[in-house]
Write a protein that holds these residues in place. Structure first.
Motif, mmCIF file in Angstrom:
data_model
loop_
_atom_site.group_PDB
_atom_site.id
_atom_site.type_symbol
_atom_site.label_atom_id
_atom_site.label_comp_id
_atom_site.label_asym_id
_atom_site.label_seq_id
_atom_site.Cartn_x
_atom_site.Cartn_y
_atom_site.Cartn_z
ATOM 1 N N LEU A 87 0.753 -1.240 0.183
ATOM 2 C CA LEU A 87 -0.435 -0.367 -0.412
ATOM 3 C C LEU A 87 0.715 1.452 0.174
ATOM 4 N N ASP A 88 1.935 1.099 0.953
ATOM 5 C CA ASP A 88 3.418 2.730 1.019
ATOM 6 C C ASP A 88 3.310 2.603 -0.789
ATOM 7 N N ALA A 89 3.819 1.280 -0.850
ATOM 8 C CA ALA A 89 4.824 1.412 -2.382
ATOM 9 C C ALA A 89 3.014 2.140 -2.988
ATOM 10 N N LEU A 90 2.660 1.747 -3.185
ATOM 11 C CA LEU A 90 1.294 2.530 -4.739
ATOM 12 C C LEU A 90 1.372 4.083 -4.508
ATOM 13 N N SER A 91 1.486 4.255 -2.637
ATOM 14 C CA SER A 91 1.191 5.450 -2.512
ATOM 15 C C SER A 91 2.146 6.165 -2.710
ATOM 16 N N PHE A 92 3.459 5.646 -3.155
ATOM 17 C CA PHE A 92 4.967 6.511 -3.174
ATOM 18 C C PHE A 92 4.783 7.035 -4.877
ATOM 19 N N ARG A 93 4.248 5.631 -5.738
ATOM 20 C CA ARG A 93 3.544 5.764 -7.063
ATOM 21 C C ARG A 93 3.051 7.298 -7.143
ATOM 22 N N ILE A 94 1.820 7.059 -6.597
ATOM 23 C CA ILE A 94 0.661 8.425 -7.319
ATOM 24 C C ILE A 94 2.079 9.392 -6.616
ATOM 25 N N PHE A 95 1.720 9.670 -4.983
ATOM 26 C CA PHE A 95 1.880 11.040 -4.783
ATOM 27 C C PHE A 95 3.539 11.163 -4.574
ATOM 28 N N GLY A 96 4.537 10.076 -4.530
ATOM 29 C CA GLY A 96 6.251 10.644 -4.609
ATOM 30 C C GLY A 96 6.163 10.122 -3.148
ATOM 31 N N PHE A 97 7.949 10.237 -3.159
ATOM 32 C CA PHE A 97 8.300 9.550 -1.109
ATOM 33 C C PHE A 97 8.505 11.125 -0.492
ATOM 34 N N ASN A 98 6.916 11.298 -0.075
ATOM 35 C CA ASN A 98 7.244 12.219 1.247
ATOM 36 C C ASN A 98 6.098 11.821 2.477
ATOM 37 N N THR A 99 5.956 12.534 3.278
ATOM 38 C CA THR A 99 5.628 12.035 4.712
ATOM 39 C C THR A 99 3.796 11.428 4.650
ATOM 40 N N PHE A 100 3.374 12.242 3.539
ATOM 41 C CA PHE A 100 1.819 12.382 2.778
ATOM 42 C C PHE A 100 1.482 10.555 2.508
ATOM 43 N N ALA A 101 2.445 10.335 1.411
ATOM 44 C CA ALA A 101 2.354 9.509 0.521
ATOM 45 C C ALA A 101 2.654 8.486 2.035
ATOM 46 N N ALA A 102 3.889 8.144 2.381
ATOM 47 C CA ALA A 102 4.111 7.169 4.075
ATOM 48 C C ALA A 102 3.544 7.613 4.298
ATOM 49 N N HIS A 103 2.172 8.095 5.210
ATOM 50 C CA HIS A 103 1.366 7.955 5.958
ATOM 51 C C HIS A 103 -0.405 7.995 5.689
ATOM 52 N N LEU A 104 -0.366 8.550 4.097
ATOM 53 C CA LEU A 104 -1.941 7.871 3.567
ATOM 54 C C LEU A 104 -2.836 6.755 4.065
ATOM 55 N N PRO A 105 -2.466 5.648 3.836
ATOM 56 C CA PRO A 105 -2.999 4.463 4.053
ATOM 57 C C PRO A 105 -3.461 4.238 4.947
ATOM 58 N N GLU A 106 -2.177 4.982 6.074
ATOM 59 C CA GLU A 106 -2.846 3.591 7.489
ATOM 60 C C GLU A 106 -4.486 5.309 8.106
ATOM 61 N N ALA A 107 -3.793 6.353 7.748
ATOM 62 C CA ALA A 107 -5.571 7.426 7.789
ATOM 63 C C ALA A 107 -6.744 6.864 7.185
ATOM 64 N N ILE A 108 -6.433 6.690 6.482
ATOM 65 C CA ILE A 108 -7.296 5.999 5.295
ATOM 66 C C ILE A 108 -8.490 4.589 5.901
ATOM 67 N N ALA A 109 -7.400 4.179 6.595
ATOM 68 C CA ALA A 109 -7.949 2.879 7.873
ATOM 69 C C ALA A 109 -8.602 3.307 8.959
ATOM 70 N N VAL A 110 -7.846 3.985 9.133
ATOM 71 C CA VAL A 110 -8.685 4.974 10.650
ATOM 72 C C VAL A 110 -9.764 5.559 9.836
ATOM 73 N N LEU A 111 -10.303 5.887 8.699
ATOM 74 C CA LEU A 111 -11.533 5.890 8.617
ATOM 75 C C LEU A 111 -12.058 4.661 8.127
ATOM 76 N N LEU A 112 -11.614 4.284 7.321
ATOM 77 C CA LEU A 112 -12.660 2.799 7.251
ATOM 78 C C LEU A 112 -13.129 1.961 8.655
ATOM 79 N N LEU A 113 -12.212 2.475 9.381
ATOM 80 C CA LEU A 113 -12.023 1.777 10.578
ATOM 81 C C LEU A 113 -13.561 2.341 11.334
ATOM 82 N N ALA A 114 -13.428 3.821 11.253
ATOM 83 C CA ALA A 114 -14.590 3.754 12.177
ATOM 84 C C ALA A 114 -15.826 4.062 10.993
ATOM 85 N N LEU A 115 -16.394 3.534 10.507
ATOM 86 C CA LEU A 115 -17.484 4.111 9.294
ATOM 87 C C LEU A 115 -18.021 1.825 9.317
#
Length: 673
Positions: A87-115
């Motif tokens: 998931l992180d590698a896919l995020s890096f390929r889309i958004f580049g190598f940065n903090t946002f891309a590194a932590h985006l999959p985890e933040a989305i998982a939090v939203l899905l867990l709440a839903l």
């Protein structure tokens, strides 16, 4: 009106407690997620230790296209399951190598867990509990704290809870009610719908993803909880609805290929061992027994392991006594009903129409989706907590139990609000919970106000690490060992978050208590959630201020700045002194592997024993031999190793940059631009 009558009327919607309509509830949850989790994706930078290590593994995967073998600094990293890195590698390929891309999959998982919590609780306990569950997931301390670094626990929780929800849906019977002169009893079920087949396959898919997230422990938790649940409810006759044959094949089709390929591609390591021994034996069984190699994990003392959950689930843990009271009442009521039903069933002429299984295998009746949800969540959360109380552990290992515990607390809180006026025990414990929250809030606000006042005349210092009472944090392996001793001057760097937190603690708990006394229960609970959200925002701002100490991005940027200014050649050799975890963010931001001096330790040991491992490991003598010769050397030294390097190199070093006690040294003067 009695509590039971109130609850029955609420179930029939005769009594309409104030609730937010679904669109507004979901909008509130989405807004909280955006403010607390999404907004925090951009800062601070990638942290050293686990955050940087995992980001480097995903970076290698994104660049190399190798989706099988994880590598850190060119060394095999075989102890982790692959899905988080995919998931992180896919995020890096889309958004580049940065903090946002590194932590985006985890933040989305939090939203899905709440839903997921919202939808499950809405079906089992109705709208108010659904809202409270979502609020609790998004505002409890543990979910926020343990998603500041990229670790797989939130993904594991999401997949396991999804699998449990699918299991419950498939095994749940569509009950009708048979009324007799002795009372109403559950009757035979309707024929299972085709929809349940989709839930069955969804269970196997979720379970496979959980295994690809954390390994075999996912199977232990799921099948352990499912087995106990099936035995207690007598639903083993419906196990065929779970599609055990085709579902297992689907599970293997998803989970098995990576394990097989990883085993085939990673052989010939230490003592002839390969992936299969290291991943399954060392990382699963020996870790559980506390005999994992290398021995770089600790175990929390029992009293801390259990009591810290009051912190991880704060502020919702304050309502846990209500959940206990509710559970005990439901247990005794339904156990009595079960015994009564068993006795009366013997005298019924039409007993064939009665589903005896409900009463035969359960000491207390679980004849609704709500009671079955309560039973399954209790079993699952208990199993997770007991498992890690025995095993070696870190604080965040019990994260998969957070959603079940929060949903049970939310259900109990909703019940207590409905029965607030009719049940003294609920009213008393709600009052105690708000009193504790208010005392904690006032105390915290007072402490923060004192710190702000004492530092009112001190200047702001960007690098808060220089103001802290440094400890040998590298000598500790528990994740929360990085709590630092704040000094008075350090509050000057924390004025904004400290003021925000003090304001929230001083006002929020008192307002929530006043609203509770006035019977405005929904507003009171929402204020508790908003107070926690403001505190988490303040905590994030403070976390960003700690970035120079927790991350080495500044040092990586210093190297790149010197290269851009032609003060050093790009043909330099970067080295790190000690374990790679001390400065794991440096190779991430440099975009290149580095050499390690006395760093063949921890997670790098096993991978370094493979014959094709790159020669990145140096010792002190190697450093002295190459220092000052050949291409320019740039040495990163963590705070914990400064004395050692000072003694080793003496005056034969030039300081390039220093931040929070970490330093960059080079072996020769800078070039002329």
């Amino acid at each position: 009106m009695t509590e039971q009558a109130l609850l029955q009327r609420a179930e029939r919607n005769d009594l309409a407690p104030a609730v937010l309509r679904r669109p507004f509830a979901l909008l509130l949850l989405a807004s909280l997620w955006l403010v607390v989790f999404f907004a925090s994706l951009f800062a601070p930078s990638i942290l050293d230790d686990a955050d940087g290590t995992h980001a480097n593994a995903a970076r290698h995967m994104a660049l190399s296209g190798d989706l099988v073998t994880l590598k850190v600094d060119g060394i095999r990293y075989l102890e982790k399951a692959p899905l988080p890195y995919w998931l992180d590698a896919l995020s890096f390929r889309i958004f580049g190598f940065n903090t946002f891309a590194a932590h985006l999959p985890e933040a989305i998982a939090v939203l899905l867990l709440a839903l997921l919590g919202y939808l499950w609780a809405d079906r089992a306990f109705r709208a108010r509990t659904a809202l409270y569950t979502g609020l609790a997931v998004l505002t409890c301390a543990g979910v926020f704290l343990f998603t500041r670094i990229y670790i797989p626990e939130v993904l594991l929780s999401l997949f396991l809870c999804t699998a449990l929800y699918c299991l419950l849906t498939v095994l749940n019977k569509s009950l009708t009610v048979v009324s007799t002169e002795y009372g109403s009893f559950a009757s035979a079920t309707r024929r299972p719908s085709r929809r349940k087949a989709w839930y069955a396959y969804g269970m196997w898919v979720s379970l496979a993803l959980a295994v690809l997230t954390k390994g075999l422990v996912a199977l232990v938790f799921f099948f352990g909880a499912a087995t106990v649940y099936v035995i207690l409810t007598g639903t083993y006759r419906r196990v065929a609805l779970l599609k055990p044959v085709t579902g297992l094949l689907l599970f293997l089709l998803i989970a098995a290929p990576w394990h097989i390929l990883a085993g085939l591609r990673n052989t010939g390591g230490m003592n002839g061992h390969g992936f299969f021994w290291f991943y399954f034996v060392n990382e699963h069984f020996l870790r559980f027994l506390g005999k994992r190699y290398p021995m770089d994990y600790n175990k929390l003392p029992g009293y801390l392991f259990w009591s810290l959950h009051l912190v991880w689930l704060f502020p919702w843990s304050l309502f846990f006594p209500i959940a206990f009271i509710k559970g005990f009442k439901v247990f005794t009521q339904r156990r009595s009903a079960s015994h009564y039903a068993l006795n009366k069933l013997q005298s019924l002429d039409h007993h064939d129409e009665i589903d005896r299984g409900i009463f035969r295998y359960v000491r207390y009746s679980v004849d609704t989706f709500a009671t079955r949800t309560t039973l399954l969540l209790t079993i699952y959360a208990t199993l997770v907590l007991l498992f890690f109380s025995i095993s070696t552990n870190q604080e965040y290992y019990t994260f998969p139990a957070y959603l079940p515990l929060l949903m049970l607390i939310a259900a109990a809180l909703s019940r207590a609000e409905i029965a607030y006026d009719s049940t003294p025990s609920f009213r008393r414990w709600l009052t105690i919970a708000h009193a504790i929250l208010t005392v904690v809030g006032v105390s915290a606000a007072g402490a923060l106000a004192y710190g702000l006042w004492s530092s009112r005349n001190l200047p702001f210092v960007p690098d808060i690490g220089d103001l802290l009472a440094h400890r040998g944090v590298g000598d500790y392996t528990l994740s929360m060992s990085h709590f630092f001793d704040l000094t008075g001057p350090s509050f000057a760097a924390l004025r904004l978050p400290a003021s925000l937190a003090a304001l929230a603690f001083a006002i929020g708990p008192a307002v929530a208590w006043i609203l509770r006394v006035r019977r405005r229960h929904l507003a009171s609970t929402i204020v508790v959630a908003l107070t926690s959200a403001v505190f988490l925002i303040a905590a994030h701002i403070a976390f960003v201020r700690f970035a120079p100490m927790l991350s080495s991005q500044d040092l990586a940027e210093k190297i790149q700045e010197l290269e851009d200014d032609h003060l050093i050649s790009r043909d330099n050799r970067v080295l790190m002194y000690g374990d790679q975890s001390y400065g794991s963010s440096i190779p991430f931001y440099l975009g290149e592997d580095v050499d390690l001096v006395n760093g063949r330790s921890s997670s790098m040991i096993f991978g370094s024993t493979f014959p094709d491992a790159p020669p990145i490991f140096l010792n002190s003598n190697d450093l002295l031999r190459i220092w000052g010769t050949g291409e320019r050397k740039i040495l990163f030294v963590p705070l914990e190793k400064r004395d050692e390097v000072d003694h080793l190199l003496g005056n034969n070093r030039i300081l390039l940059e220093e931040t929070s006690g970490k330093a960059l040294f080079t072996d020769r003067p800078l070039d002329h631009p």
